[in-house]
Motif scaffolding. Structure first.
Motif, PDB file in Angstrom:
ATOM      1  N   ASN A  47      -4.235 -42.737   4.929  1.00 23.28           N
ATOM      2  CA  ASN A  47      -3.209 -43.799   4.934  1.00 23.28           C
ATOM      3  C   ASN A  47      -3.307 -44.633   6.202  1.00 23.28           C
ATOM      4  N   ASP A  48      -3.481 -43.967   7.329  1.00 21.89           N
ATOM      5  CA  ASP A  48      -3.558 -44.678   8.611  1.00 21.89           C
ATOM      6  C   ASP A  48      -4.785 -45.578   8.682  1.00 21.89           C
ATOM      7  N   ILE A  49      -5.920 -45.100   8.187  1.00 16.01           N
ATOM      8  CA  ILE A  49      -7.137 -45.923   8.189  1.00 16.01           C
ATOM      9  C   ILE A  49      -6.904 -47.200   7.385  1.00 16.01           C
ATOM     10  N   PHE A  50      -6.349 -47.059   6.196  1.00 14.77           N
ATOM     11  CA  PHE A  50      -6.114 -48.240   5.370  1.00 14.77           C
ATOM     12  C   PHE A  50      -4.992 -49.120   5.917  1.00 14.77           C
ATOM     13  N   SER A  51      -4.053 -48.527   6.612  1.00 10.47           N
ATOM     14  CA  SER A  51      -3.002 -49.324   7.273  1.00 10.47           C
ATOM     15  C   SER A  51      -3.604 -50.180   8.380  1.00 10.47           C
ATOM     16  N   VAL A  52      -4.539 -49.610   9.121  1.00 11.03           N
ATOM     17  CA  VAL A  52      -5.227 -50.373  10.171  1.00 11.03           C
ATOM     18  C   VAL A  52      -5.984 -51.541   9.556  1.00 11.03           C
ATOM     19  N   LEU A  53      -6.660 -51.286   8.447  1.00  4.41           N
ATOM     20  CA  LEU A  53      -7.401 -52.362   7.781  1.00  4.41           C
ATOM     21  C   LEU A  53      -6.457 -53.445   7.250  1.00  4.41           C
ATOM     22  N   ASP A  54      -5.329 -53.029   6.703  1.00  5.09           N
ATOM     23  CA  ASP A  54      -4.332 -54.008   6.238  1.00  5.09           C
ATOM     24  C   ASP A  54      -3.779 -54.819   7.408  1.00  5.09           C
ATOM     25  N   ILE A  70      -8.963 -50.029  19.037  1.00  6.07           N
ATOM     26  CA  ILE A  70      -9.146 -48.628  18.646  1.00  6.07           C
ATOM     27  C   ILE A  70      -9.755 -47.833  19.789  1.00  6.07           C
ATOM     28  N   SER A  71     -10.761 -48.397  20.434  1.00  8.89           N
ATOM     29  CA  SER A  71     -11.447 -47.717  21.535  1.00  8.89           C
ATOM     30  C   SER A  71     -10.514 -47.434  22.699  1.00  8.89           C
ATOM     31  N   ASN A  72      -9.558 -48.320  22.908  1.00  9.73           N
ATOM     32  CA  ASN A  72      -8.624 -48.136  24.016  1.00  9.73           C
ATOM     33  C   ASN A  72      -7.447 -47.224  23.661  1.00  9.73           C
ATOM     34  N   TYR A  73      -7.232 -46.986  22.394  1.00  8.18           N
ATOM     35  CA  TYR A  73      -6.093 -46.171  21.977  1.00  8.18           C
ATOM     36  C   TYR A  73      -6.460 -44.693  21.828  1.00  8.18           C
ATOM     37  N   TYR A  74      -7.628 -44.434  21.258  1.00  9.45           N
ATOM     38  CA  TYR A  74      -8.057 -43.065  20.982  1.00  9.45           C
ATOM     39  C   TYR A  74      -9.088 -42.604  22.009  1.00  9.45           C
ATOM     40  N   SER A  75      -9.341 -41.299  22.007  1.00  8.83           N
ATOM     41  CA  SER A  75     -10.411 -40.767  22.855  1.00  8.83           C
ATOM     42  C   SER A  75     -11.724 -41.418  22.430  1.00  8.83           C
ATOM     43  N   ALA A  76     -12.704 -41.377  23.305  1.00  2.41           N
ATOM     44  CA  ALA A  76     -13.986 -42.033  23.026  1.00  2.41           C
ATOM     45  C   ALA A  76     -14.609 -41.508  21.732  1.00  2.41           C
ATOM     46  N   GLU A  77     -14.593 -40.198  21.563  1.00  2.00           N
ATOM     47  CA  GLU A  77     -15.222 -39.601  20.377  1.00  2.00           C
ATOM     48  C   GLU A  77     -14.476 -39.964  19.100  1.00  2.00           C
ATOM     49  N   LEU A  78     -13.163 -39.816  19.120  1.00  2.00           N
ATOM     50  CA  LEU A  78     -12.371 -40.127  17.933  1.00  2.00           C
ATOM     51  C   LEU A  78     -12.411 -41.622  17.637  1.00  2.00           C
ATOM     52  N   GLY A  79     -12.282 -42.441  18.658  1.00  2.29           N
ATOM     53  CA  GLY A  79     -12.347 -43.892  18.467  1.00  2.29           C
ATOM     54  C   GLY A  79     -13.668 -44.310  17.839  1.00  2.29           C
ATOM     55  N   SER A  80     -14.744 -43.716  18.325  1.00  3.44           N
ATOM     56  CA  SER A  80     -16.069 -44.008  17.782  1.00  3.44           C
ATOM     57  C   SER A  80     -16.158 -43.611  16.313  1.00  3.44           C
ATOM     58  N   SER A  81     -15.603 -42.458  15.966  1.00  2.52           N
ATOM     59  CA  SER A  81     -15.623 -42.000  14.571  1.00  2.52           C
ATOM     60  C   SER A  81     -14.805 -42.922  13.676  1.00  2.52           C
ATOM     61  N   ILE A  82     -13.642 -43.327  14.135  1.00  2.00           N
ATOM     62  CA  ILE A  82     -12.795 -44.220  13.343  1.00  2.00           C
ATOM     63  C   ILE A  82     -13.491 -45.563  13.131  1.00  2.00           C
TER      64      ILE A  82
END
Length: 89
Positions: A47-54, A70-82
């Motif tokens: 849901n969050d992924i599609f909310s970001v896209l919306d 995204i890179s500034n909000y999440y950790s480097a690894e998680l941001g990269s994956s998202i």
């Protein structure tokens, strides 16, 4: 529909070789991980992924700016994956 979104994200994660458990562990706090089952957490992540896209589409945010946010909000690894997941979408 929602089942298509689930299949799409599952396919993307598989294609990218991303581990669902690791994604969820990085995305949620320990408290959240222990208070909900894996399926519920995964559906929340989708849901969050599609909310970001919306949000991106509705606010006319360029892809580069979205990835920066995204890179500034999440950790480097998680941001990269998202970002990888969004790029595949």
């Amino acid at each position: 529909d929602y089942s298509t979104k689930i299949r799409l994200i599952m396919k993307i994660l598989d294609e990218l070789g991303l581990n669902v458990d690791l994604i969820l562990a990085g995305y949620y706090t320990n408290k959240q991980m222990f208070s909900s089952d894996k399926r519920t957490l995964f559906l929340g992540f989708i849901n969050d992924i599609f909310s970001v896209l919306d949000y991106q589409r509705n606010n006319y945010i360029e892809e580069e700016k979205l990835f920066y946010m995204i890179s500034n909000y999440y950790s480097a690894e998680l941001g990269s994956s998202i970002i990888k997941i969004i790029k595949k979408d």
